[in-house]
Design a protein around this motif. Structure first.
Motif, PDB file in Angstrom:
ATOM      1  N   MET A 110       1.049   0.743   1.173  1.00 53.91           N
ATOM      2  CA  MET A 110       2.174   0.701   0.244  1.00 53.91           C
ATOM      3  C   MET A 110       2.529   2.099  -0.208  1.00 53.91           C
ATOM      4  N   THR A 111       3.812   2.300  -0.448  1.00 54.01           N
ATOM      5  CA  THR A 111       4.218   3.604  -0.971  1.00 54.01           C
ATOM      6  C   THR A 111       3.867   3.664  -2.450  1.00 54.01           C
ATOM      7  N   LEU A 112       3.920   4.869  -3.004  1.00 55.65           N
ATOM      8  CA  LEU A 112       3.641   5.032  -4.436  1.00 55.65           C
ATOM      9  C   LEU A 112       4.560   4.153  -5.259  1.00 55.65           C
ATOM     10  N   ALA A 113       5.816   4.113  -4.838  1.00 51.39           N
ATOM     11  CA  ALA A 113       6.777   3.302  -5.587  1.00 51.39           C
ATOM     12  C   ALA A 113       6.338   1.842  -5.609  1.00 51.39           C
ATOM     13  N   ASP A 114       5.938   1.329  -4.457  1.00 51.93           N
ATOM     14  CA  ASP A 114       5.490  -0.060  -4.392  1.00 51.93           C
ATOM     15  C   ASP A 114       4.277  -0.285  -5.274  1.00 51.93           C
TER      16      ASP A 114
END
Lengths: 322, 250, 326
Positions: A110-114
Motif C-alpha cells: 500500500m502507498t503511504l496515502a492508503d
C-alpha cells in the motif's frame, strides 16, 4: 489539581490455554495475572518488565484484540469489555496503536496515502479529497513531506517508517495511543527524534500514551509514571523518578541495578538475581517473586501480597514494604 | 524497462500463436499436412489456442478452490486447518494421471471442460498449501495487527491486506500449472480420453502417432509447440511476479 | 607485540545493487589479555569485522585486502584447512542469537563435546567431565543433568552460557563476541555480563566485544574503537572515550545514550540525517552530512591523528586542534 482518569484497568487477567496432549489436564499460561493501574489524560504511562511479564498482552486486551479472562478496563467511564460492536467502533477512534517493528507494521503493497487513509475510511470519511487533505496534513505533522503520499514503505528508512506509523495512529484523532516499543528497533542516533516528536504531539494534542518497553533507560526519561511488571502482575507503580531512584520492591531494585552503566568510572554494585524467570504455566505460590528474592521471609511463600498504595501515588505488592 | 521485457516478449509469442500463422518459416504449408490433408501449421495454431483455454480454465478453477481453502486454513488455523489439510493430503497422495483418467472416464460425455475441471481438482492441493503457508506467515506481520486494531473485520483484512501480498506466489505457481495442464491435457487426449471432435495439440500428436516414420512432422511440430508454450508460460510467470512486486517498480 | 593486528582491512559485498563497502580500510589491534570494544550502530560494518577475522565471510562478500596478523602470522595468507584449526581453538566466536546458533536436534552435551573433540584428542569418557566443568564454569546449574537437555529446553540466558562454554572449551587466545546479550532480558544480561567479567579475570584471554550498547562497553572493555559507515573514526582507552571523546560521532553517540540515573532529559538528542549508504558513501569524511562541525575541508578523506598516546581519531577538526595545541 485533579487529573482525569482516562483509562482505568482493574484486576485484569488473561490466561491462555497451553496446548497439551488430549489426555493431560488443561494447563494455563498466566500471561496477565491481576494488573491494575490508571492512565490519566495527557500523561505518558510506562509499563516495563522483562519478557513474559504480560505488558504486550495488556495492550492487546485494551484494544480488545483478545478477550480477558477477568477484570475490567474502564475508558472514560465505560468498560471496554462490555462494549457493543457499535461502541467498539467508536472506541477505535479514541484509542490507537503504534507498533514495534517499523518494517512489518506497514503493508508493503500500500502507498503511504492508503496506509494513513485506511483508519479514516474505517471511520466513514467518504470523500477522497477530504481524506487526501488529512493524509497530507498528518504527514507534515510527523515531519515528512506531503510529496511522499504515493510512495511505498520500502522506500523509507526505519525512522521514517515509524513516523508513518505514528501518522496512521493519529489519523482518527485519538485520546490515547498504545505504544509497543516504538523505538526499540531503531538506531540509537535516531531514537531521539521520534521521542521528541511524540512529546510534541502530546503537548499539541493532549494525547496520553501507554508506553510499553523493556528498555528501562528510555522509559526513565519519557514516562511520567511507570509500573513495573513481573510474571503478569504489577509489582510497583509510581512517578517515574521515584520508582527509578528510590525503588521499593525488591524486583525493581534488582532490575535497576542490572542495567549496565555507560560510565567506566562508576562503581557498579549489582544485586544479583538467582536463577531464571519461572514459567508462567506454573507460577510460584504466594508472592511470585519469592524464589528469587534476596529478602524473602516465610510469609512470602504462603500469601500473595496485595497491590496497595503505601505512599501518595506509590503502589507496591510486597509483604516487607507493607 | 528491462523488467517488463519478459512480460512483453512471451505475451507476443502467445499472441502470435493464437492469431497468425507465422511460426516456423515456410511458404504454403510450413509444417506439412496431416494424413487427412489438414495444414499442420494451422492445426497447431488452433490446437494451441484450445489447449491454452483449457489450461487457463483449469487454473482459474484451481485458484478459486486453492485460495479459498488455503486462506481459511492459514488464517484461522485450529481444527478447520487440520481438517482441510487432511483432505489436501489425501488428494496429494493419489497419483495424478491415474486420478485424472479415473475421473474423466466416470462420465459418458467427453468434453474438454470436463478435463479442465478434473485437472483443477487434482492440482488445487499444492497451491492451497502454498497459499496457506503465505497466510501463516503474513498474518503474523504487525501490519495485520495494525489493521485489526483499526477494527477491520477478518474478511476485509484477508481481502485487502493478506491476499495482495500472497499474490506473487500464487501467480508464479499458476503459470507453472498452466504449463503442466497443457501437458496433462495433451496426454489425456493422446491416450484417448479427450473430446474426439476437439482440436488440440494432444489430438494432433496422437493422430500422427502411426505415421512417425513417414509423416514425422505431424507429431513433432505439435510436440515442439508444447515445449515452447510451456517455456513461454514460465517466463511470463517470472515477468508477472516482478511486475507485481512493488519493490521493483520504478 | 599485540595479539591481533589488523591493517587496512577491506571487506566488500558484491550485490546486485553495487559493491557494499562494509569494512573499508580499517586498522585495529588487540593486545594480549585485553578486551576491546568495537562500537557502532547497525549497518556500520562491525559484525563484518568479526566475521572477517575468522574468515567466515560468505559470498557475495569477500575480503578485498589488508593484513590480519594474529599471533605473528597473517590470517589472510592461510589456507582453509589451517583456518579450520584456528577457529574454535585459537579464536572463538559467540553470536547474537543463541537459539539459531545451536543445533536443535543435538543435546547440549553433544554440541559442547563436538567443539572439544574437533581440536583436542580426548577420550569419550573424559569429554563428559570436561563438558560438565565447562558448563559449570559458564554458570549452568546442575550440569551433569542439564547437559542431556536439548537447546529448546534451555532458556535464552542458559543457551548463551552454553555457547560461551563451547567458545572457551579450547582456551582460545581471542574470543569474539558479537552482540552477545542483545536478545536477552535485562537481568539475564547482567548475569552474562558478570560471567564475562569473571572469565576475563580467570582465563586472561583477549576479547573483542562487538556491540552498540555503551553500557556494556563501559563495564567490560579496556579499549574502545568506534566505527561508522565502514571506517574506524576513533580509538582509545575506555575512560578517554567516555570522558574526553574527540570525534563528533562519538560525542553524538554519548549524548544520545540514555541512562536510568540522573535527572530527566528535557529534549532527546538525535543525530540528524541518515546512516549513509555503504554502496556510495559520501566523499571524504563519511560523517560529514550529519556533523555539526563540518567544514569544506571535510569533503576530503580525513587524516588519522594521534591526539594522545594510544588515542587516534580520523577528523579534520581534531587534526586542527591538535596542531593548534602543538
Amino acid at each position: 489539581m485533579k487529573h482525569e482518569a482516562l483509562l482505568e484497568v482493574r484486576s485484569l487477567r488473561k490466561y491462555f490455554p497451553a496446548r497439551r496432549g488430549i489426555l493431560s489436564r488443561a494447563r494455563w499460561v498466566h500471561a496477565v495475572d491481576g494488573a491494575s493501574f490508571i492512565v490519566e489524560a495527557g500523561e505518558t504511562f510506562g509499563l516495563v518488565g522483562e519478557s513474559g511479564c504480560g505488558k504486550t498482552t495488556i495492550l492487546r486486551l485494551i484494544m480488545r484484540l483478545i478477550e480477558p479472562t477477568s477484570g475490567e478496563a474502564i475508558f472514560t467511564g465505560e468498560d471496554i469489555f462490555k462494549m457493543s460492536r457499535e461502541r467498539l467502533k467508536w472506541l477505535r477512534s479514541q484509542i490507537s496503536m503504534i507498533f514495534q517493528d517499523p518494517h512489518s507494521s506497514l503493508d508493503p503493497r500500500m502507498t503511504l496515502a492508503d496506509i494513513i487513509a485506511e483508519p479514516l475510511k474505517m471511520r466513514g470519511l467518504r470523500k477522497a479529497k477530504q481524506r487526501m487533505k488529512r493524509v497530507q496534513e498528518l504527514l507534515e505533522r510527523v515531519g515528512l513531506s506531503k510529496a511522499y503520499v504515493n510512495r511505498y514503505p520500502h522506500e523509507f528508512s526505519g525512522g521514517q517508517k515509524q513516523r508513518i506509523g505514528i501518522a496512521r495512529a493519529l489519523a482518527v484523532g485519538p485520546k490515547l495511543i498504545l505504544a509497543d516499543e516504538p523505538v526499540s528497533s531503531l538506531d540509537l542516533s535516531i531514537r531521539g527524534s521520534i521521542l521528541n516528536l511524540l512529546r510534541e504531539l502530546q503537548g499539541e494534542l493532549g494525547l496520553a500514551y501507554l508506553y510499553v518497553s523493556h528498555d528501562l533507560s528510555t522509559v526513565r526519561h519519557f514516562c511520567h509514571r511507570t509500573m513495573v511488571m513481573y510474571l503478569g502482575k504489577g509489582v510497583e507503580l509510581g512517578p517515574t523518578d521515584d520508582v527509578y531512584l528510590e525503588p521499593l520492591h525488591p524486583y525493581t531494585k534488582v532490575l535497576m541495578s542490572a542495567i549496565p552503566v555507560p560510565d567506566p568510572a562508576a562503581k557498579v554494585t549489582r544485586k544479583s538475581l538467582k536463577g531464571e524467570v519461572p514459567s508462567s504455566l506454573n507460577p510460584p505460590s504466594g508472592c511470585y517473586f519469592h524464589p528469587r528474592c534476596p529478602y524473602a521471609i516465610p510469609t512470602c511463600s504462603e500469601k500473595e501480597p496485595d497491590f496497595v498504595e503505601v505512599k501518595q501515588g506509590r503502589y507496591v505488592a510486597c509483604h516487607l514494604v507493607q | 524497462m528491462a523488467l517488463l521485457a519478459p512480460v512483453i516478449a512471451p505475451e507476443d509469442r502467445i499472441e502470435v500463436d493464437l492469431t497468425r500463422a507465422k511460426l516456423p518459416p515456410s511458404i504454403g504449408h510450413m509444417m506439412g499436412t496431416d494424413p487427412l490433408g489438414r495444414d499442420v501449421g494451422a492445426y497447431i495454431i488452433w490446437g494451441t489456442r484450445t489447449s491454452l483455454m483449457v489450461a487457463a480454465t483449469a487454473v482459474l478453477l484451481e485458484i478459486l478452490i486453492a485460495v479459498g481453502v488455503g486462506a481459511i486454513s492459514g488464517y484461522y488455523r485450529g481444527v478447520i486447518d487440520d481438517v482441510l489439510m487432511r483432505i489436501t493430503d489425501v488428494v496429494l497422495v493419489l497419483p495424478t494421471l491415474v486420478l485424472l483418467v479415473v475421473m474423466v472416464s466416470m462420465f459418458k460425455v467427453r468434453s474438454l471442460l470436463l478435463i479442465a475441471a478434473a485437472m483443477a481438482i487434482v492440482a488445487w492441493p499444492w497451491m492451497a498449501r502454498v497459499v496457506r503457508s503465505e497466510f501463516l506467515s503474513l498474518r503474523e506481520q504487525s501490519f495485520v495487527e495494525a489493521a485489526r486494531s483499526l477494527g477491520m473485520s477478518d474478511l476485509l483484512i484477508i481481502a485487502r491486506h493478506i491476499l495482495p501480498n500472497a499474490l506473487s506466489s500464487v501467480i508464479v505457481l499458476a503459470t507453472i500449472d498452466v504449463a503442466w495442464f497443457i501437458l496433462y491435457e495433451s496426454t489425456l487426449t493422446f491416450l484417448g480420453f479427450g473430446d474426439p471432435s476437439a482440436i488440440s495439440l494432444g489430438a494432433l500428436i496422437s493422430k500422427g502417432r502411426n505415421y512417425l516414420g513417414t509423416a514425422w512432422w505431424t507429431s513433432t511440430f505439435p510436440g515442439i509447440t508444447i515445449f515452447a508454450v510451456t517455456l513461454a508460460c514460465n517466463l511470463l510467470g517470472d515477468g508477472l511476479r516482478d511486475a507485481f512486486d512493488v519493490k521493483t517498480r520504478v | 607485540m599485540g595479539l591481533l593486528e589488523i591493517r587496512a582491512l577491506k571487506t566488500h559485498y558484491h550485490t546486485v545493487e553495487g559493491i557494499v563497502r562494509a569494512v573499508d580500510e580499517i586498522d585495529l589491534y588487540v593486545e594480549r589479555g585485553e578486551t576491546l570494544g568495537l562500537v557502532g550502530e547497525s549497518g556500520c560494518g562491525k559484525s563484518t569485522v568479526g566475521l572477517s577475522i575468522l574468515r567466515l565471510v560468505q559470498p557475495p562478500g569477500r575480503i578485498a585486502g589488508g593484513h590480519m596478523i594474529f599471533d605473528g602470522e597473517d590470517l589472510l595468507l592461510k589456507r582453509q584447512r589451517e583456518m579450520e584449526k584456528i577457529r574454535g581453538r585459537k579464536i572463538s566466536m559467540v553470536f547474537q542469537n543463541p537459539m539459531s546458533s545451536l543445533n536443535p536436534v543435538f543435546t547440549i552435551r553433544e554440541q559442547v563435546a563436538e567443539a572439544i573433540r574437533l581440536h583436542q584428542d580426548i577420550s569419550r569418557n573424559e569429554v563428559s567431565s570436561m563438558v560438565v566443568s565447562l558448563l559449570e564454569r559458564a554458570g549452568i546449574p546442575d550440569p551433569w543433568n542439564r547437559m542431556k537437555d536439548y537447546p529448546h529446553e534451555y532458556s535464552g540466558g542458559m543457551r548463551q552460557r552454553a555457547m560461551i562454554a563451547m567458545a572457551i572449551s579450547c582456551n582460545p587466545l581471542l574470543l569474539i563476541a558479537d552482540e552477545p546479550t542483545t536478545s536477552l532480558d535485562v537481568t539475564i544480561q547482567a548475569q552474562i555480563l558478570e560471567l564475562m567479567k569473571n572469565l576475563k579475570r580467570e582465563l586472561k584471554m583477549s576479547t573483542m566485544l562487538i556491540t552498540h550498547d555503551l553500557g556494556l562497553v563501559a563495564e567490560l572493555c579496556d579499549r574502545v574503537a568506534v566505527m561508522y559507515a565502514g571506517k574506524i573514526v576513533e580509538c582509545s582507552d575506555v575512560g578517554t572515550i567516555f570522558k574526553r571523546p574527540v570525534h563528533p560521532y562519538t560525542e553524538a553517540l554519548l549524548k544520545a545514550t540514555l541512562t536510568t540515573l540522573g535527572t530527566r532529559v528535557r529534549e532527546f538528542y538525535s543525530i540528524r540525517g541518515f546512516v549513509p549508504d555503504l554502496i556510495s558513501p559520501p566523499r571524504g569524511c563519511r560523517f560529514q552530512p550529519r556533523c555539526d562541525y563540518a567544514t569544506d575541508l571535510c569533503s576530503k578523506e580525513p587524516p588519522e591523528v594521534e591526539v594522545d598516546s594510544g588515542h587516534r581519531v580520523c577528523c579534520f577538526r581534531a587534526a586542527q586542534r591538535y596542531l593548534d595545541e602543538a
